[in-house]
Structures are given as C-alpha cells and as structure tokens.
Design a protein around this motif. Structure first.
Motif, PDB file in Angstrom:
ATOM      1  N   ASP A 107       0.341  39.439-146.750  1.00  0.00           N
ATOM      2  CA  ASP A 107       1.032  39.861-145.530  1.00  0.00           C
ATOM      3  C   ASP A 107       0.130  39.483-144.360  1.00  0.00           C
ATOM      4  O   ASP A 107      -1.059  39.831-144.357  1.00  0.00           O
ATOM      5  N   ALA A 108       0.676  38.780-143.379  1.00  0.00           N
ATOM      6  CA  ALA A 108      -0.157  38.374-142.246  1.00  0.00           C
ATOM      7  C   ALA A 108       0.635  38.439-140.956  1.00  0.00           C
ATOM      8  O   ALA A 108       1.861  38.345-140.947  1.00  0.00           O
ATOM      9  N   LYS A 109      -0.089  38.623-139.872  1.00  0.00           N
ATOM     10  CA  LYS A 109       0.534  38.540-138.546  1.00  0.00           C
ATOM     11  C   LYS A 109      -0.457  37.857-137.604  1.00  0.00           C
ATOM     12  O   LYS A 109      -1.661  37.802-137.864  1.00  0.00           O
ATOM     13  N   GLN A 110       0.076  37.327-136.515  1.00  0.00           N
ATOM     14  CA  GLN A 110      -0.766  36.610-135.564  1.00  0.00           C
ATOM     15  C   GLN A 110      -1.436  37.582-134.601  1.00  0.00           C
ATOM     16  O   GLN A 110      -0.784  38.424-133.997  1.00  0.00           O
ATOM     17  N   VAL A 120      -1.900  47.217-147.041  1.00  0.00           N
ATOM     18  CA  VAL A 120      -1.100  48.447-147.110  1.00  0.00           C
ATOM     19  C   VAL A 120       0.234  48.256-146.376  1.00  0.00           C
ATOM     20  O   VAL A 120       0.569  48.958-145.432  1.00  0.00           O
ATOM     21  N   GLY A 121       0.995  47.257-146.835  1.00  0.00           N
ATOM     22  CA  GLY A 121       2.307  47.000-146.257  1.00  0.00           C
ATOM     23  C   GLY A 121       2.248  46.591-144.792  1.00  0.00           C
ATOM     24  O   GLY A 121       3.153  46.908-144.021  1.00  0.00           O
ATOM     25  N   GLY A 122       1.175  45.879-144.421  1.00  0.00           N
ATOM     26  CA  GLY A 122       1.060  45.375-143.051  1.00  0.00           C
ATOM     27  C   GLY A 122       0.471  46.363-142.066  1.00  0.00           C
ATOM     28  O   GLY A 122       0.389  46.090-140.873  1.00  0.00           O
ATOM     29  N   MET A 150       4.508  39.297-141.054  1.00  0.00           N
ATOM     30  CA  MET A 150       4.853  40.608-140.502  1.00  0.00           C
ATOM     31  C   MET A 150       5.453  40.471-139.105  1.00  0.00           C
ATOM     32  O   MET A 150       6.150  41.358-138.627  1.00  0.00           O
ATOM     33  N   ASP A 151       5.189  39.346-138.441  1.00  0.00           N
ATOM     34  CA  ASP A 151       5.784  39.095-137.124  1.00  0.00           C
ATOM     35  C   ASP A 151       7.291  38.826-137.253  1.00  0.00           C
ATOM     36  O   ASP A 151       8.068  39.141-136.357  1.00  0.00           O
ATOM     37  N   ASN A 152       7.684  38.205-138.360  1.00  0.00           N
ATOM     38  CA  ASN A 152       9.085  37.825-138.565  1.00  0.00           C
ATOM     39  C   ASN A 152       9.875  38.862-139.352  1.00  0.00           C
ATOM     40  O   ASN A 152      11.097  38.928-139.236  1.00  0.00           O
ATOM     41  N   PHE A 159      12.244  32.464-140.808  1.00  0.00           N
ATOM     42  CA  PHE A 159      10.921  32.545-141.432  1.00  0.00           C
ATOM     43  C   PHE A 159       9.838  31.905-140.544  1.00  0.00           C
ATOM     44  O   PHE A 159      10.155  31.154-139.615  1.00  0.00           O
ATOM     45  N   ALA A 160       8.583  32.175-140.861  1.00  0.00           N
ATOM     46  CA  ALA A 160       7.451  31.609-140.111  1.00  0.00           C
ATOM     47  C   ALA A 160       7.158  30.201-140.639  1.00  0.00           C
ATOM     48  O   ALA A 160       6.204  29.976-141.389  1.00  0.00           O
ATOM     49  N   ASN A 161       7.986  29.246-140.249  1.00  0.00           N
ATOM     50  CA  ASN A 161       7.969  27.930-140.893  1.00  0.00           C
ATOM     51  C   ASN A 161       6.714  27.094-140.626  1.00  0.00           C
ATOM     52  O   ASN A 161       6.294  26.330-141.476  1.00  0.00           O
TER      53      ASN A 161
END
Length: 228
Positions: A107-110, A120-122, A150-152, A159-161
């Motif tokens: 799980d990742a976000k910018q 832990v679920g973002g 997690m951003d999308n 999706f985060a293409n």
C-alpha cells in the motif's frame, strides 16, 4: 475509513466464481490493526464453495499461520505489514511453500511527490520507497505484488497507471493493480497504460456497477487477452 458492509464473503465468493472471476482476493483489513490472524473458518467455507484460485491476507506473520491457511484451502497468501517489519519472512515463506503462492501487498501513497509505503491498511506511513521495496520483495522470493494506491483507492477515478507502469517495467514478477476502479475504461487503461498483469476491484463488483462478463467482453474487444 467509512467502510461499508457489502455482504457475506462466502456467499459473494461463490457468486463471483460462478460469474467468471479469474481469482478472488480476501484481505482482512482489520486483522493487523486488531492484532489477530485471518479467520480460518471463513477460508475453509470459501474453499468449499469456489473452483478458482483465492488469495488470503490480513494479520499473517508466521510460517505456521500460512501453513494453516493453505491447509484450509487458500491457494495463495498475501502479506503486507509483517513483510515490512520482518523482510526475512518473505524468504522463509517462499522457501517453504514456493514463490507461486506468496503475494506481497504494498500500500503506498505519494508524499511530496514520492511514493511511500504505508502499513496497517494505509494508516501508518514509512520511509520506504515503493519502487525500492518492490525490488527487494522480488529478490526475496515473492511471486506477485499487489500494489494498492491509497491516493486512488475509493475514488473511482482510475488506477495509478504511471506508478504501475514503472513497477511493471522494473520488475519481472506479475503486478496486480488495485485501488481506483470506477468504470470499464479504467481496466483497459491499467492493462494498456499501466502495463498491469491483473486488476483487482471490489466495490464496483459488490454493488453491481460493473458485471464481470460485460467487462471481460469489453476487454476482449479492445484486444486484451482474457479468459471468457
């Protein structure tokens, strides 16, 4: 946050298997937060109902737990927080059970323009870079990566293409796209632009916004190979 009950997992599992889903992924999103393992009873019931591969994740942190899940009928297991906390777990699991059944969920976000791994679920940010961690995961023996942006996630904006395409280009194992599906075009985009090997979605199927059969026919028309 703002989670919605979408029905009984065992009933839905059988329904999706009958409707033509290629695989099922069960992520017990509260297991790590509540410091418990995935429910073995549920896994056993699902295994009795479906004839397609299914992956189970959530709160998995030991070889023993994976052994129990596989014996209950899971085909693959997905680890996330436990892999970050103990990267050697990936090596142990792939050595004992084979990389084909070890999925590492990321799980990742910018943050400030850089993709950072979250746990832990973002909910818990780390300093780990998405792409560096993905390479390490592959080297340690993971057979697949399930990447959720997690951003999308939950936006239904696609999706985060760009991130997916980079992962697919830099790694040699399958990448599953997750987070952001809102319409059929988003699936086409993630296979073409995101170079994803598979696409995972939840709410668009749970609430019957997209039918699996219709989606597969659409993808086939666009020249994307699918199993009908």
């Amino acid at each position: 946050v703002n989670l919605i009950d979408a029905g009984d997992p065992v009933v839905l599992a059988k329904q999706y298997a009958d409707l033509g889903a290629d695989e099922l992924v069960f992520l017990d999103i509260a297991a790590t937060l509540e410091n418990r393992g995935t429910t073995l009873d549920m896994v056993l019931k699902v295994a009795e109902q479906v004839n397609i591969p299914f992956t189970v994740g959530g709160g998995i942190s030991s070889v023993e737990h994976v052994d129990k899940l596989l014996k209950c009928g899971a085909d693959k297991v997905s680890i996330n927080s436990s892999a970050v906390k103990n990267p050697d777990l990936i090596n142990q699991l792939s050595a004992k059970f084979g990389s084909q059944c070890i999925v590492v969920a990321i799980d990742a976000k910018q943050i400030n323009g850089k993709w950072k791994v979250h746990l832990v679920g973002g909910k818990v940010p780390t300093e780990l870079d998405l792409f560096e961690w993905a390479k390490e995961v592959e080297q340690r023996g993971a057979g697949e990566i399930l990447f959720t942006s997690m951003d999308n996630d939950g936006t239904k904006d696609g999706f985060a293409n760009k991130a997916l395409a980079k992962l697919s280009t830099e790694l040699n194992i399958p990448i599953i796209a997750s987070g952001g599906a809102g319409n059929m075009q988003h699936f086409t985009d993630t296979f073409v632009d995101g170079k994803a090997d598979a696409a995972l979605a939840a709410s668009v199927f749970h609430f019957k916004e997209i039918k699996i059969k219709d989606l597969k026919e659409e993808l086939q028309e666009k020249g994307i190979p699918v199993r009908l």
